[in-house]
Design an enzyme around this catalytic site. Sequence first.
Site, PDB file in Angstrom:
ATOM      1  N   LYS A 124      -7.634 -10.396 -11.892  1.00 34.43           N
ATOM      2  CA  LYS A 124      -8.987 -10.583 -11.401  1.00 34.43           C
ATOM      3  C   LYS A 124      -9.773  -9.290 -11.473  1.00 34.43           C
ATOM      4  O   LYS A 124      -9.206  -8.201 -11.582  1.00 34.43           O
ATOM      5  CB  LYS A 124      -8.966 -11.109  -9.965  1.00 34.43           C
ATOM      6  CG  LYS A 124      -8.428 -10.135  -8.931  1.00 34.43           C
ATOM      7  CD  LYS A 124      -8.482 -10.768  -7.541  1.00 34.43           C
ATOM      8  CE  LYS A 124      -7.986  -9.784  -6.486  1.00 34.43           C
ATOM      9  NZ  LYS A 124      -8.067 -10.366  -5.120  1.00 34.43           N
TER      10      LYS A 124
ATOM     11  N   LYS B 166       0.823  -1.206   0.000  1.00 37.76           N
ATOM     12  CA  LYS B 166       0.000   0.000   0.000  1.00 37.76           C
ATOM     13  C   LYS B 166       0.861   1.261   0.000  1.00 37.76           C
ATOM     14  O   LYS B 166       0.540   2.253  -0.665  1.00 37.76           O
ATOM     15  CB  LYS B 166      -0.932   0.007   1.211  1.00 37.76           C
ATOM     16  CG  LYS B 166      -2.004  -1.061   1.197  1.00 37.76           C
ATOM     17  CD  LYS B 166      -3.017  -0.822   0.099  1.00 37.76           C
ATOM     18  CE  LYS B 166      -4.166  -1.827   0.175  1.00 37.76           C
ATOM     19  NZ  LYS B 166      -5.151  -1.625  -0.910  1.00 37.76           N
TER      20      LYS B 166
ATOM     21  N   LYS C 269     -12.260  -3.136  -8.349  1.00 39.58           N
ATOM     22  CA  LYS C 269     -12.697  -1.752  -8.478  1.00 39.58           C
ATOM     23  C   LYS C 269     -11.570  -0.860  -8.996  1.00 39.58           C
ATOM     24  O   LYS C 269     -11.762  -0.039  -9.886  1.00 39.58           O
ATOM     25  CB  LYS C 269     -13.185  -1.230  -7.121  1.00 39.58           C
ATOM     26  CG  LYS C 269     -14.368  -1.999  -6.550  1.00 39.58           C
ATOM     27  CD  LYS C 269     -14.672  -1.570  -5.129  1.00 39.58           C
ATOM     28  CE  LYS C 269     -15.757  -2.422  -4.501  1.00 39.58           C
ATOM     29  NZ  LYS C 269     -16.012  -2.083  -3.099  1.00 39.58           N
TER      30      LYS C 269
END
Length: 360
Positions: free
Chosen positions: A225, A143, A228
Amino acid sequence: MHYVISYASPHGHYWYVAQVYVTLSQTVRRTNMEIVVSGIRPTGNLHLGNLYGAVVNCVKMQDEYDCRFFIADWHSLTTHSHPENIIESTYTILAEYLACGIDPEKAIIYRQSDVPEVLELYLYLNMNAYLGELLRTTTFKEKARKQPENVNAGLLTYPTLMAADILLHKAVKVPVGKDQEQNMEMARRYARRFNNIYGVDYFIEPASFSFGSPVKIPGLDGSGKMGKSEGNAIYLIDDEKTITKKVMKAVTDSGPTEPNSAMAEPIANLFSLMKIVSEPDTYQFFLEAYNNCSVRYGDLKKQLAADIVKTTKPIRDRILEIRGDQALLERVAKEGADKARETATKTIREVRQLIGFSAK
């Protein structure tokens, strides 16, 4: 009683559309069932990947466990520090959960921020979490690499907030994906550390738990995959025109040149989607056409789009109906929070006593 918490996405092979009958009566607690808690961040609408990767199992689990499904709005702040409208986002997920078949008569549904005890336990766990171990977590490093301008303390201590969600209900098992396994190990470590520091056998070290068989829903961009952030998703709220447009733009190749050729990843992805949403004979028809080199990708895409619409339209109609009833959404959220806090307040009361903040 044993407690089971699902934190990351469980998976399942099939889906059925359940018509949800939502009443305002009190949920009857099924105390003979193990407790399952599953969290999802309110960072956008649910898509097909969420549906088949998580929600189908949530619907199944509510008949086998005493389920607690929460909307992790505090967690969303680690990557979205300025959400456009976080309250509306939580209601969006709540409405979509209900539309998919999660029933407040069977499961407890609540917002994480409506259970303040989570933050108190998060504080206590952070007091015994060490900087070095937090900096080494894979999820933090990934992240931080993706959002170098926003490497905040909440991002660093994500594992302790996750542990608080789990330990607050004294979880024994936690269904998680591989990407969360390291955080699960940290949750076990924090449970063990708390017990050692205060000389008690209070928290159970939660074990990872697998419910159902894994299904990865591919995106429409040819690789990876559905997600969003990848911009390759079909959302449950998408209408027929939107779905058809997205599917028709899906990546393909020039077609097979030899019988029984291996499929390129973008083509394999389309067939994977078709296997999930289409009838078996439809899937077999196009598979045979591919194997004998007669496949027409345009026809395949049209059929796939129609089958996706057939699957999602009842859900979409129900989403719109529920989303228009704000009073219902507010009541479901409040009743869910009240029930979730029964376990939470008991845990915090006992933790305070063990640490020394209140008399035993």
